[in-house]
Scaffold this motif. Structure first.
Motif, PDB file in Angstrom:
ATOM      1  N   ALA A 194      38.219  38.873  25.011  1.00 38.45           N
ATOM      2  CA  ALA A 194      38.677  38.929  26.423  1.00 38.45           C
ATOM      3  C   ALA A 194      38.260  40.110  26.998  1.00 38.45           C
ATOM      4  CB  ALA A 194      40.348  38.790  26.256  1.00 38.45           C
ATOM      5  N   HIS A 230      45.504  35.500  26.640  1.00 38.62           N
ATOM      6  CA  HIS A 230      45.446  35.719  25.343  1.00 38.62           C
ATOM      7  C   HIS A 230      46.840  35.618  25.005  1.00 38.62           C
ATOM      8  CE1 HIS A 230      44.654  37.769  21.678  1.00 38.62           C
ATOM      9  NE2 HIS A 230      45.774  38.435  21.825  1.00 38.62           N
ATOM     10  N   TYR A 263      34.218  34.618  27.979  1.00 32.35           N
ATOM     11  CA  TYR A 263      34.929  33.462  28.615  1.00 32.35           C
ATOM     12  C   TYR A 263      34.248  32.979  29.842  1.00 32.35           C
ATOM     13  CZ  TYR A 263      39.385  33.781  26.274  1.00 32.35           C
ATOM     14  OH  TYR A 263      40.192  33.616  25.216  1.00 32.35           O
ATOM     15  N   THR A 280      34.839  40.190  28.295  1.00 28.86           N
ATOM     16  CA  THR A 280      34.370  39.533  29.680  1.00 28.86           C
ATOM     17  C   THR A 280      35.102  40.324  30.538  1.00 28.86           C
ATOM     18  OG1 THR A 280      35.236  37.498  28.265  1.00 28.86           O
ATOM     19  CG2 THR A 280      35.151  37.150  30.673  1.00 28.86           C
ATOM     20  N   TRP A 316      39.167  39.220  36.416  1.00 32.39           N
ATOM     21  CA  TRP A 316      39.800  38.322  35.614  1.00 32.39           C
ATOM     22  C   TRP A 316      40.961  38.809  34.609  1.00 32.39           C
ATOM     23  CZ3 TRP A 316      35.099  34.869  33.773  1.00 32.39           C
ATOM     24  CH2 TRP A 316      34.799  33.938  34.817  1.00 32.39           C
ATOM     25  N   ARG A 373      36.843  29.984  26.299  1.00 34.13           N
ATOM     26  CA  ARG A 373      36.238  30.783  25.580  1.00 34.13           C
ATOM     27  C   ARG A 373      34.877  30.118  25.214  1.00 34.13           C
ATOM     28  NH1 ARG A 373      38.122  33.765  20.191  1.00 34.13           N
ATOM     29  NH2 ARG A 373      36.049  34.785  19.366  1.00 34.13           N
ATOM     30  N   LEU A 385      42.885  36.850  31.938  1.00 37.54           N
ATOM     31  CA  LEU A 385      42.513  37.075  30.528  1.00 37.54           C
ATOM     32  C   LEU A 385      43.749  37.545  29.606  1.00 37.54           C
ATOM     33  CD1 LEU A 385      38.963  38.557  31.240  1.00 37.54           C
ATOM     34  CD2 LEU A 385      39.408  36.322  30.044  1.00 37.54           C
TER      35      LEU A 385
END
Ligand SMILES: Cc1cc2nc3c(=O)[nH]c(=O)nc-3n(C[C@H](O)[C@H](O)[C@H](O)COP(=O)(O)OP(=O)(O)OC[C@H]3O[C@@H](n4cnc5c(N)ncnc54)[C@H](O)[C@@H]3O)c2cc1C
Length: 430
Positions: A270, A288, A356, A273, A280, A351, A284
């Motif tokens: 996460a 998570h 991601y 990314t 994001w 993912r 994210l």
């Protein structure tokens, strides 16, 4: 683990540990399957202290008064908590992370103060365990209030080299008897069992009802007590929260450390990314959180199955409170199912290797929950099948005609539909 993973990727990482961890006991165990995984990840090579191949013979008195020894299992690991935790921090340091030990991180208006250092992190993750932390929401219990009381003492000689889980009427006992030195016995109880009696009184009664090593434990003293209630924090879309800080599982699973380590792998993905797509970050974090809650729910289901195998003490409060809850999937039968109005197909995050990416999936507009796949099954075409109410059998038959689903077995699609029911996205009714 998160700091180690990100540092290995060449990211700039600071790890702050206040040094006041509250461990469940001197040792925790890791199952054989996890050991093999850690070996493949290169993690065991990094951890030089506090981790040994578990030399103990594992047994259980559960579901009957017979001792059942677990033979032929892959050998697990014995973690010496504290030593293990420091070894992990050393591994992160060696990988390039800056590690602060014995200090707190205090958030100021534009930076964080860690001792005398000022840090301006791009992202912050909380892996602060189950203890209350001012920055995080309160933990919500999702199981009966449970306390683990740990006693240290002298084992019987014949119990040396064993680790035994034993069900008793008031809970269960986990004895851990090394080759030499003191043995430990963690006793898991409903918290209210300790309301009117001291821990010593309660443990004396519990050991008196035991048949295994607990019954032969002598000159013991209570070392400490820990909260062992299953709990979870709400979905967070502005903080990355992982491991026990996000959700705790029943210690019966012996998988809390494994869960925390896999959460770190997920969180690293996460963060990697978000460093590329900072916009994001809220999605994210929420993704998570939901991943943590999903994993915890899976653990909860398997723990209930394990408690269900013990039928000798069904009338006692500890066991009554651990009966499996009704499964929403069992209520489906042959009834038609309909999609709740807030769920629709959308571009969602999934993912993909260490990152991601956005793919077709479905989202619940009411909660922001996004879902790309259930196991191998893409969610978008399954959701599209429910453009009108259908039974599971009809939906599976129709889905088999969708190009992205016909390569999958009807059983997988069937299972995915039931997962959407368990999630509350599909409900019985026209
Ligand atoms: C009775 C009992 C028995 C268990 N037995 C097992 C077992 O056999 N096997 C197993 O796998 N799991 C077991 N568990 C579960 C396991 O201990 C946890 O799931 C696991 O340690 C969670 O890891 P974590 O990194 O999320 O949190 P923790 O291991 O709790 O680590 C949190 C860290 O954060 C630090 N910290 C906390 N607050 C702050 C702050 N404000 N600032 C800076 N640092 C902070 C602490 O010092 C600590 O180092 C057991 C749990 C219980 C209650």
């Amino acid at each position: 683990m998160l700091a180690w993973e990100l540092a290995r990727q060449g990211r700039s990482v600071a790890l702050v540990d206040h040094g006041r961890a509250h461990y469940s006991g001197p040792f925790e165990t890791v199952l054989g399957s996890t050991r093999a995984l850690w070996q493949r990840m290169g993690l065991l090579a990094q951890l030089k202290h506090g981790v040994i191949a578990d030399p103990l013979r594992h047994g259980a008195i559960w579901g009957s008064s017979e001792m059942m020894w677990r033979e032929g299992d892959e050998q697990g690991l014995l973690l010496q908590r504290g030593v293990f935790d420091r070894a992990f921090r050393d591994a992160a340091r060696e990988a390039g992370a800056t590690v602060f030990e014995g200090v707190r991180a205090e958030q100021q208006e534009h930076h964080w103060l860690v001792g005398t250092e000022r840090l301006v992190p791009t992202f912050v993750a909380y892996a602060t365990g189950r203890a209350a932390t001012t920055d995080l929401a309160k933990m919500t219990p999702v199981g009966p209030a449970t306390t683990a009381v740990t006693a240290l003492g002298e084992p019987a000689r014949g119990d040396r080299n064993t680790a035994v889980v034993e069900a008793v009427q008031d809970g269960w006992i986990w004895t851990h008897v090394p080759k030499d030195g003191e043995a430990s016995a963690a006793v898991l109880l409903n918290r209210d069992r300790l309301k009117d009696h001291s821990a010593e009184e309660v443990l004396a009664e519990v050991f008196a009802t035991a048949l295994g090593p607990g019954s032969r434990f002598r000159n013991w003293r209570v070392a400490h007590a820990n909260d062992a209630t299953m709990g979870e924090r709400c979905v967070s879309s502005n903080l990355l929260v992982l491991g026990d800080a996000a959700a705790t599982i029943d210690p019966l699973a012996s998988q809390g450390v494994e869960k925390a380590v896999s959460a770190a792998g997920h969180a690293a993905c996460a963060i990697a990314t978000a460093l590329e797509q900072p916009e994001w970050w809220p999605r994210l974090c929420a993704l998570h959180s939901r991943w943590e809650l999903g994993l915890q729910a899976a653990h909860r289901r398997s723990t209930f199955t394990f408690y269900d195998q013990e039928e000798r003490f069904g009338e006692h409060a500890f066991w009554r409170r651990r009966m499996p809850p009704e499964d929403p999937v069992d209520l489906v039968g042959g009834k038609p199912l309909r999609l709740i109005p807030s769920v629709h197909t959308a571009r969602v995050l999934m993912r993909h290797g260490p990152r991601y990416i956005e793919v077709d999936g479905a989202m619940d507009a009411a909660t922001g929950e996004e879902l790309a796949r259930v196991a191998r099954v893409p969610v978008a075409p399954v959701v599209s099948v429910f453009d009108e109410p259908r039974t599971v059998a009809d939906a599976v038959a129709l889905a088999s005609k969708a190009p992205s689903l016909f390569v999958l077995s009807p059983r997988e699609v069937h299972e995915a539909i039931l997962q959407l029911v368990a999630r509350g996205w599909l409900v019985p009714g026209n």
